[in-house]
Design a protein around this motif. Structure first.
Motif, PDB file in Angstrom:
ATOM      1  N   ALA A   1      41.929  84.587  66.966  1.00 28.15           N
ATOM      2  CA  ALA A   1      42.552  84.450  65.643  1.00 28.15           C
ATOM      3  C   ALA A   1      44.034  84.142  65.762  1.00 28.15           C
ATOM      4  CB  ALA A   1      42.332  85.738  64.838  1.00 28.15           C
ATOM      5  N   ARG A   2      44.691  84.799  66.775  1.00 29.39           N
ATOM      6  CA  ARG A   2      46.115  84.511  66.973  1.00 29.39           C
ATOM      7  C   ARG A   2      46.327  83.057  67.366  1.00 29.39           C
ATOM      8  NH1 ARG A   2      49.101  84.026  71.298  1.00 29.39           N
ATOM      9  NH2 ARG A   2      47.378  84.694  72.643  1.00 29.39           N
ATOM     10  N   ARG A   3      45.470  82.575  68.270  1.00 27.94           N
ATOM     11  CA  ARG A   3      45.610  81.180  68.667  1.00 27.94           C
ATOM     12  C   ARG A   3      45.356  80.238  67.498  1.00 27.94           C
ATOM     13  NH1 ARG A   3      42.450  81.060  74.549  1.00 27.94           N
ATOM     14  NH2 ARG A   3      43.847  82.548  75.617  1.00 27.94           N
ATOM     15  N   GLU A   4      44.321  80.588  66.710  1.00 32.27           N
ATOM     16  CA  GLU A   4      44.066  79.762  65.531  1.00 32.27           C
ATOM     17  C   GLU A   4      45.241  79.817  64.561  1.00 32.27           C
ATOM     18  OE1 GLU A   4      40.452  81.166  63.900  1.00 32.27           O
ATOM     19  OE2 GLU A   4      39.179  80.364  65.504  1.00 32.27           O
ATOM     20  N   ALA A   5      45.808  81.047  64.417  1.00 25.65           N
ATOM     21  CA  ALA A   5      46.971  81.164  63.523  1.00 25.65           C
ATOM     22  C   ALA A   5      48.160  80.377  64.059  1.00 25.65           C
ATOM     23  CB  ALA A   5      47.340  82.637  63.346  1.00 25.65           C
ATOM     24  N   GLU A   6      48.370  80.464  65.381  1.00 23.57           N
ATOM     25  CA  GLU A   6      49.465  79.685  65.968  1.00 23.57           C
ATOM     26  C   GLU A   6      49.225  78.192  65.799  1.00 23.57           C
ATOM     27  OE1 GLU A   6      49.676  80.983  69.965  1.00 23.57           O
ATOM     28  OE2 GLU A   6      50.773  82.845  69.509  1.00 23.57           O
ATOM     29  N   THR A   7      47.969  77.798  65.985  1.00 29.02           N
ATOM     30  CA  THR A   7      47.646  76.383  65.764  1.00 29.02           C
ATOM     31  C   THR A   7      47.896  76.000  64.315  1.00 29.02           C
ATOM     32  OG1 THR A   7      45.965  76.500  67.498  1.00 29.02           O
ATOM     33  CG2 THR A   7      45.828  74.651  65.968  1.00 29.02           C
ATOM     34  N   ALA A   8      47.484  76.906  63.391  1.00 28.62           N
ATOM     35  CA  ALA A   8      47.718  76.626  61.972  1.00 28.62           C
ATOM     36  C   ALA A   8      49.207  76.583  61.659  1.00 28.62           C
ATOM     37  CB  ALA A   8      47.026  77.685  61.114  1.00 28.62           C
ATOM     38  N   VAL A   9      49.978  77.505  62.285  1.00 23.22           N
ATOM     39  CA  VAL A   9      51.428  77.499  62.058  1.00 23.22           C
ATOM     40  C   VAL A   9      52.052  76.225  62.590  1.00 23.22           C
ATOM     41  CG1 VAL A   9      53.586  78.632  62.708  1.00 23.22           C
ATOM     42  CG2 VAL A   9      51.646  80.000  61.958  1.00 23.22           C
TER      43      VAL A   9
END
Length: 737
Positions: free
Chosen positions: A329-337
Motif C-alpha cells: 500500500a505504501r508503494r502504491e501510495a508513493e506511486t500515486a503521490v
C-alpha cells in the motif's frame, strides 16, 4: 537297736543337708563374683549401688548357710552369737533391698518405655529416609521428564514425549491422553503410548468416572473397566492392572478450539490415564502418584507455553502479512503521490503558460493608449487572469499542504503596502456590486516585517474575496492591527502572548461584511475542503477550498483563524492571527533603497537580455515585457542555443532569463555552465530563473546552482520591473562554490 537305726537315718539326712548347705553357700558366693564382673564390664548401668546391695544380701545369705555347717553339731556360744548377728544383718539387708525395689522397678519400667519409644522413632526415621530417597528418585525422574517435555514447544511433541517418558519411568502397559472436543461435551482419545495412531474414540464428559477425576486435583485410582481404560492391548490375561486417572488443566483454550465449555466457572481439563501391566501384583505407590501429579502440572504449563508460542507465531505471520500489505500500500501510495506530483507539475506548467500570456499581454495593453471601453475590457481580462491564477495557486498549494511539502518563503516585505495591494485588487469587483470597501490600518503597525508575504497576501485576498462574493449590499471592511491582550479571541483558539522587546509580533486581520451571514452550526464546515454552509441561497458558486487553504496557511504561520456570525442575514466577521518577525536595520535600508529605485527608475534602456525558453508563447511574453521596459532582448529556444550565443564574442549579455524546465540542457545546467565560463564575478551575466514551480525546494535549488533571482509565472509588467530593479541593485548573489 531301734535307737541306733534312728540315729543312723538322721545322720544320713544331716549329711545330705550338710552337703546341700555347702553347695548353696558356694552358689551364693559365686553370684557376687559374677555381679562384680558385670559391674566392672558394664560402664553404663545406672544402678550399681543396687547391685552392691544384692551382692551383700547374697553374701550374707551364703554366710548364713555356711555357718549352718557348724550347727549340725553342738556349738559354742561364739558360734551362736555369730549366727545371730549374721541373720540379723541378713534380715536388715533383705528388708532394705525389698524397699528399694519398690522405687527401682518403676524406673526400670520407664526405661523400657523409652527404649520402645526410641525404637519407634528409629523406625520412623528409617521410613522418612526411605521417603526422602523416594522423593529424590521421583525428583530425578521429574527433572528428566520435565527436561524432555520442555525441550520443545510443539504441543503434539510435548504430549507424545510425556506419555513415552511416563511409560519408561513407571513401567506402564499403556498411557493415554483424552482431549476435549470442539463443543466441550466429550473427551476424545488423542494420544497413546503406542506409536500408531489411536482409533477415534470419545467418552461423554459427564461420565461418572470422568466427573470423579475432574473433581479432584490429585491422581485417583479408577476402575480398570471404565471406558477410558479400555484402550490397553488385548493380551488374553485374566486380571487387568491398576489404572490411575489424572486431570491436566488446559491453561490456554484457544489452542484447542473449545467453543462452549459446559461449566464456564471452571476451566476445562484433559484426562491422562495410566495403566499398570496386567496379571501383576504391583500396586500404585504414593511417590508414583505424586510423580504423576507433578508431571501433569508440568504438562499443563508446557502446553500453555506452546499455545502462546503458536499464537505468537500466528500473530507474527499475520503481522508479516500486514507489513507486506502495508508495504504494497505504501508503494502504491508513493506511486500515486509521484503520479499526482507529475500530474500537478504538468498541469502547473500547462495552466500557468496561458495564464502567464493573459497576465503579461494584459499588463502590456494597460500601458498603451486605450479608449475607455477598451480599458474596461482589459481590466476585466486582468481581473479574470488574477482570479484564475489565484484558483490555480489554491489547488496546487492545497496538494502540497496535504503531503507536507509546502514551506514558508520568509523574506522582508512592506506590510501596509501588501494590504493596499489586496484592496486595489478587490475594489473593481466591489464597485461592480456597488459595495463600499474600506481599509483600516493600525497606526502602530510597522512598515516592514519578515514573513511569507505571498501566503499572507493570498490568505487576505481569499477572505476578503469571500466577503465581497457573499455580500449583496452594504460594506466590507478590512481591519489590520497588532494583536493585544484586551482583544476578544476565539475561545477554541490558542493564546498568543508577545513579550515586550521580542523580535516577533502577532498580527490580527479582520474582514467584516454585511452579507448573508452564517448559521453558527455551519461555521465548522467552512474550513473543510469542497464544503460550504447549508444555510443561505445556492446561487453563489464556489470551489469550497478558499477557507481550507487559508486555515492551512495560517497554521503554517503559527496562527489561528475563526469565523463569527450572529446568524443568516446578519453579516459575518472572519479573523485570523499570524506570527511575523521584525526585520533588522540592514534589511530596512535595502527595502528603502529598492522602493526609491522603483520610484525613480522607469525604464532600462540599453540593458542586453537573453531569454531562454522552449515555449514560443513564453518567449514572446517575456520579450514583450522586457522590450516594453527598454531592454535589448535576444531570444533562443533551448539551453544549447543559449550556451552557443554566450560563446560568441559579439554577444555580451547583462541578464539571462532562463526557463528551468527545458529538454536536454535545462536551466540549472545553463546556470552551472555560465558559472564555469565566467569565474570572475564582474564579467558574469546575471541569471534569473523563470519557473511555474512555487515550492521552496525549487527556489533553493536555483540559488544553489548559482542563479541570482527567481521569477514565478505568471508575472506582469510591474513584477518584471521589480525583478530588474532588485537584481541590478543587489548584483550577483555570491561566489558559487
Amino acid at each position: 537297736m531301734d535307737c541306733d537305726c534312728h540315729w543312723a537315718a538322721d545322720d544320713l539326712l544331716l549329711r545330705y543337708q550338710y552337703i546341700s548347705d555347702f553347695f548353696i553357700a558356694l552358689a551364693y558366693f559365686s553370684i557376687p563374683l559374677e555381679l562384680i564382673y558385670f559391674v566392672k564390664k558394664s560402664a553404663v548401668f545406672p544402678y550399681r549401688w543396687v547391685l552392691v546391695q544384692f551382692g551383700a544380701f547374697i553374701v550374707l545369705c551364703g554366710a548364713t548357710h555356711l555357718i549352718n555347717l557348724w550347727t549340725f553339731n553342738s556349738h559354742s556360744q561364739t558360734v551362736a552369737t555369730v549366727m545371730t548377728v549374721s541373720k540379723v544383718l541378713t534380715a536388715v539387708v533383705s528388708c532394705a533391698t525389698a524397699l528399694m525395689l519398690v522405687h527401682i522397678i518403676p524406673d526400670l519400667l520407664s526405661v523400657k518405655t523409652r527404649e520402645l519409644f526410641l525404637k519407634n522413632k528409629a523406625a520412623e526415621l528409617d521410613r522418612e529416609m526411605g521417603m526422602i530417597r523416594t522423593q529424590e528418585e521421583t525428583g530425578r525422574h521429574v527433572r528428566m521428564l520435565t527436561q524432555e517435555i520442555r525441550s520443545t514447544l510443539d504441543r503434539h511433541t510435548i504430549l507424545n514425549t510425556t506419555l513415552v517418558e511416563l511409560g519408561k519411568t513407571l513401567a506402564l502397559e499403556e498411557c493415554t491422553l483424552w482431549m476435549p472436543t470442539r463443543n466441550g461435551l466429550e473427551l476424545q482419545l488423542s494420544h497413546t503410548l503406542r506409536q500408531h495412531s489411536p482409533a477415534p474414540m470419545t467418552v461423554p464428559i459427564h461420565h461418572p468416572t470422568i466427573k470423579q477425576v475432574f473433581s479432584s486435583h490429585r491422581a485417583m485410582v479408577i476402575s480398570p473397566h471404565s471406558p477410558v481404560a479400555m484402550t490397553r492391548p488385548h493380551t488374553g490375561k485374566y486380571m487387568a492392572g491398576d489404572v490411575v486417572g489424572m486431570r491436566v488443566p488446559l491453561l490456554h483454550l484457544n489452542n484447542f478450539h473449545i467453543r462452549d465449555w459446559p461449566d464456564p466457572s471452571k476451566r476445562p481439563f484433559a484426562l491422562m490415564v495410566l495403566m499398570l501391566p496386567s496379571d501383576s501384583a504391583r500396586r500404585w505407590h504414593v511417590h508414583e502418584l505424586e510423580l504423576v501429579e507433578v508431571v501433569a502440572e508440568q504438562v499443563a504449563v508446557a502446553l500453555s507455553h506452546a499455545a502462546i508460542l503458536e499464537e505468537s507465531i500466528k500473530a507474527r505471520d499475520l503481522l508479516m502479512e500486514r507489513i507486506v500489505a502495508l508495504d504494497m500500500a505504501r508503494r502504491e501510495a508513493e506511486t500515486a503521490v509521484r503520479a499526482r506530483n507529475n500530474f500537478l507539475a504538468v498541469m502547473n506548467h500547462e495552466m500557468r503558460t496561458p495564464t502567464h500570456a493573459i497576465t503579461a499581454f494584459s499588463s502590456l495593453l494597460q500601458e498603451t493608449d486605450l479608449t475607455p471601453e477598451q480599458r474596461s475590457m482589459v481590466e476585466t481580462i486582468v481581473k479574470s487572469g488574477n482570479l484564475l491564477g489565484t484558483l490555480i495557486n489554491d489547488v496546487l498549494d492545497l496538494s502540497r499542504l496535504e503531503d507536507g511539502s509546502l514551506q514558508l518563503d520568509i523574506r522582508t516585505f512592506n506590510l501596509p503596502l501588501l494590504f493596499r495591494e489586496v484592496l486595489n485588487l478587490v475594489k473593481p469587483i466591489a464597485s461592480v456590486k456597488k459595495l463600499s470597501v474600506s481599509l483600516h490600518l493600525d497606526p502602530d503597525l510597522p512598515d516592514f516585517a519578515r514573513g511569507d508575504d505571498k501566503r499572507l497576501f493570498q490568505t487576505t485576498l481569499n477572505v476578503i474575496g469571500n466577503a465581497i462574493k457573499f455580500t449583496k449590499e452594504g460594506s466590507v471592511a478590512l481591519i489590520v492591527c497588532l494583536e493585544k491582550k484586551e482583544f476578544l479571541r476565539d475561545p477554541r483558539g490558542p493564546e498568543f502572548c508577545v513579550a515586550s522587546g521580542d523580535d516577533r509580533f502577532f498580527l490580527r486581520v479582520q474582514v467584516r461584511d454585511t452579507g448573508l451571514g452564517v448559521n453558527p452550526v455551519d461555521i465548522p464546515k467552512l474550513f473543510n475542503r469542497f464544503s460550504q454552509g447549508d444555510s443561505g441561497p445556492r446561487d453563489y458558486a464556489a470551489t469550497g477550498i478558499g477557507l481550507a487553504i487559508c486555515k492551512r496557511f495560517v497554521n503554517l504561520m503559527e496562527g489561528h483563524i475563526w469565523v463569527e456570525s450572529q446568524g443568516v442575514g446578519k453579516g459575518s466577521t472572519v479573523s485570523f492571527i499570524v506570527k511575523l518577525h521584525a526585520p533588522d536595520q540592514l534589511q530596512d535600508s535595502v527595502q528603502n533603497v529598492s522602493m526609491t529605485s522603483a520610484t525613480n527608475r522607469a525604464d532600462f534602456m540599453g540593458i542586453k537580455c537573453l531569454v531562454v525558453d522552449d515555449n514560443m508563447v513564453n518567449r514572446m511574453v517575456t520579450k514583450g515585457l522586457l522590450s516594453r521596459l527598454g531592454c535589448d532582448v535576444t531570444t533562443v529556444g533551448s539551453g544549447r542555443e543559449a550556451l552557443l550565443a554566450l560563446s560568441q564574442a559579439c554577444h555580451t549579455f547583462k541578464i539571462l532569463f532562463v526557463d528551468i524546465c527545458m529538454p536536454e540542457v535545462d536551466g540549472f545546467e545553463v546556470a552551472i555552465r555560465v558559472r564555469e565560463k565566467y569565474p570572475i564575478q564582474p564579467e558574469r551575466p546575471l541569471v534569473v530563473a523563470v519557473t511555474a514551480n512555487t515550492d521552496l525546494a525549487t527556489r533553493e535549488r536555483c540559488f544553489s546552482v548559482g542563479m541570482d533571482g527567481v521569477l514565478l509565472k505568471p508575472f506582469s509588467l510591474e513584477k518584471m520591473r521589480t525583478m530588474l530593479i532588485e537584481i541590478l541593485e543587489r548584483g550577483p548573489v555570491s561566489n558559487w562554490s
